[in-house]
Design an enzyme around this catalytic site. Structure first.
Site, PDB file in Angstrom:
ATOM      1  N   CYS A   1       0.699   4.005   4.948  1.00 11.71           N
ATOM      2  CA  CYS A   1       1.706   3.655   5.858  1.00 11.71           C
ATOM      3  C   CYS A   1       1.945   2.774   6.693  1.00 11.71           C
ATOM      4  CB  CYS A   1       0.550   4.809   7.086  1.00 11.71           C
ATOM      5  SG  CYS A   1       0.403   6.468   5.553  1.00 11.71           S
TER       6      CYS A   1
ATOM      7  N   GLY B   1       0.722  -1.007  -0.197  1.00 14.76           N
ATOM      8  CA  GLY B   1      -0.056   0.044   0.572  1.00 14.76           C
ATOM      9  C   GLY B   1       0.966   1.128   0.230  1.00 14.76           C
ATOM     10  N   HIS B   2      -0.193   2.127  -0.482  1.00 11.00           N
ATOM     11  CA  HIS B   2       1.035   3.592  -0.292  1.00 11.00           C
ATOM     12  C   HIS B   2       1.395   4.160   0.531  1.00 11.00           C
ATOM     13  CE1 HIS B   2      -1.458   6.017   2.042  1.00 11.00           C
ATOM     14  NE2 HIS B   2      -3.103   5.273   2.101  1.00 11.00           N
ATOM     15  N   ASP B   3       3.023   4.788   1.535  1.00  5.95           N
ATOM     16  CA  ASP B   3       3.769   5.111   1.198  1.00  5.95           C
ATOM     17  C   ASP B   3       4.788   4.612   2.810  1.00  5.95           C
ATOM     18  OD1 ASP B   3       3.294   8.353   1.055  1.00  5.95           O
ATOM     19  OD2 ASP B   3       1.163   7.474   0.763  1.00  5.95           O
ATOM     20  N   THR B   4       3.959   2.616   2.139  1.00  8.75           N
ATOM     21  CA  THR B   4       4.522   1.907   3.134  1.00  8.75           C
ATOM     22  C   THR B   4       5.966   1.852   2.813  1.00  8.75           C
ATOM     23  OG1 THR B   4       2.644   0.619   3.811  1.00  8.75           O
ATOM     24  CG2 THR B   4       5.109  -0.293   3.439  1.00  8.75           C
TER      25      THR B   4
END
Length: 309
Positions: free
Chosen positions: A237, A217-220
């Site tokens: 995240c 997922g995003h920003d991980t």
């Protein structure tokens, strides 16, 4: 996400047509989500529950839906809909760019890298040396890939974050303006999906290996030398430290941290942050020895009931 140049508070307010509190020339360097903001960044907040967190964050410009007292050394952008105006800024500074070719002329590809047929490489992509990109891979704009990276067929790097605001007419998407960054010596299996950050980077650390059908997922941020088995789903995240092993069909909630050298056994639901150096199992997640003891005891229940009779 940093802007190409420093803008004034007055200039930013003009782009989104909002009032502001602060000096006209207050410097604005970029925009970010609250977990990655730095001085000079804009952060948005649209619920009183999170006002204090945003106002006290490292961000020095707060896009907010109420004219509150401005902390010293900061500035406010007063908007009736901060979510909408944050999207306006993303569209202004990183708009979608149409492409009608398989490999953008602005992409930079290192010596010795092999690109198999039917792969799409977007604008401003950087790929290092001696990589092997198999067929039907899609690499969205602004992705950065290091040296000696292997990506198998059907993988997608840089799709949008799964991030929505519920409105009466439906769901409004928070536009993604971030990137995917793949460091050196990473291996990515077939049919993996790695979403770009909303404003920052989704990062896969050096030497990490992903099996087939893994979602990130995003920003991980995934650390170095991790092993992630197939059908694992990692939410946005998440911080995964170095040398972590996630076995098949692990799923995580968002915003958690998995400590260095942790091992998470198959089909575990990682519902909270966990320390490194231990093995975990089950949903909700627990240390594997404790969980397996519980399961063994459950098997004894019929025998115990029989004795009670």
């Amino acid at each position: 996400m940093k802007f190409p140049k420093v803008h004034s508070l007055k200039e930013i307010a003009a782009i989104i047509n909002t009032d502001y509190v602060g000096d006209d020339n207050f410097p604005v360097h970029g925009m970010n989500e609250i977990h990655v903001v730095e001085p000079g960044d804009i952060v948005f907040v649209d619920h009183p529950k999170y006002y204090d967190k945003a106002l006290q964050s490292a961000a020095t410009i707060v896009l907010i839906n109420k004219n509150v007292e401005c902390p010293e050394g900061k500035a406010l952008l007063i908007s009736d809909d901060p979510f909408r105006d944050f999207n306006k800024l993303t569209n202004h500074f990183r708009p979608f760019q149409f492409s009608n070719v398989s490999i953008s002329p602005s992409a930079k590809i290192g010596a010795g890298t092999i690109i198999q047929p039917n792969t799409f490489i977007g604008h401003n992509v950087v790929i290092g040396k001696n990589c092997l990109i198999h067929s039907n891979v899609s690499i969205y704009d602004n992705t950065v890939i290091g040296d000696n990276v292997m990506i198998h067929a059907g993988t997608i790097l840089g799709a949008d974050a799964f991030y929505y605001k519920k409105r009466p007419e439906g769901f409004d998407q928070l536009i993604s303006g971030g990137r995917v960054v793949i460091e050196d010596n990473v291996g990515i299996g077939a049919l993996c999906t790695i979403d770009k950050g909303v404003t920052g980077d989704t990062t896969i650390g050096e030497g990490t290996k992903l099996d087939n059908q893994v979602h990130v997922g995003h920003d991980t941020v995934i650390g170095k030398k991790c092993l992630i088995a197939s059908q694992t789903g990692i939410a946005g995240c998440v911080i995964i430290e170095d040398e972590v092993t996630l076995w098949g069909q692990v799923g995580t909630t968002s915003g958690i941290r998995i400590g260095s050298k942790a091992v998470v056994m198959g089909q575990t639901g990682v519902t909270k942050s966990v320390e490194g150096g231990k093995t975990y199992f089950g949903t909700p997640i627990e240390e594997s020895r404790e969980k397996l003891k519980q399961l063994a005891n459950i098997k004894k229940i019929p025998q115990i009931l029989e004795k009670l009779k």
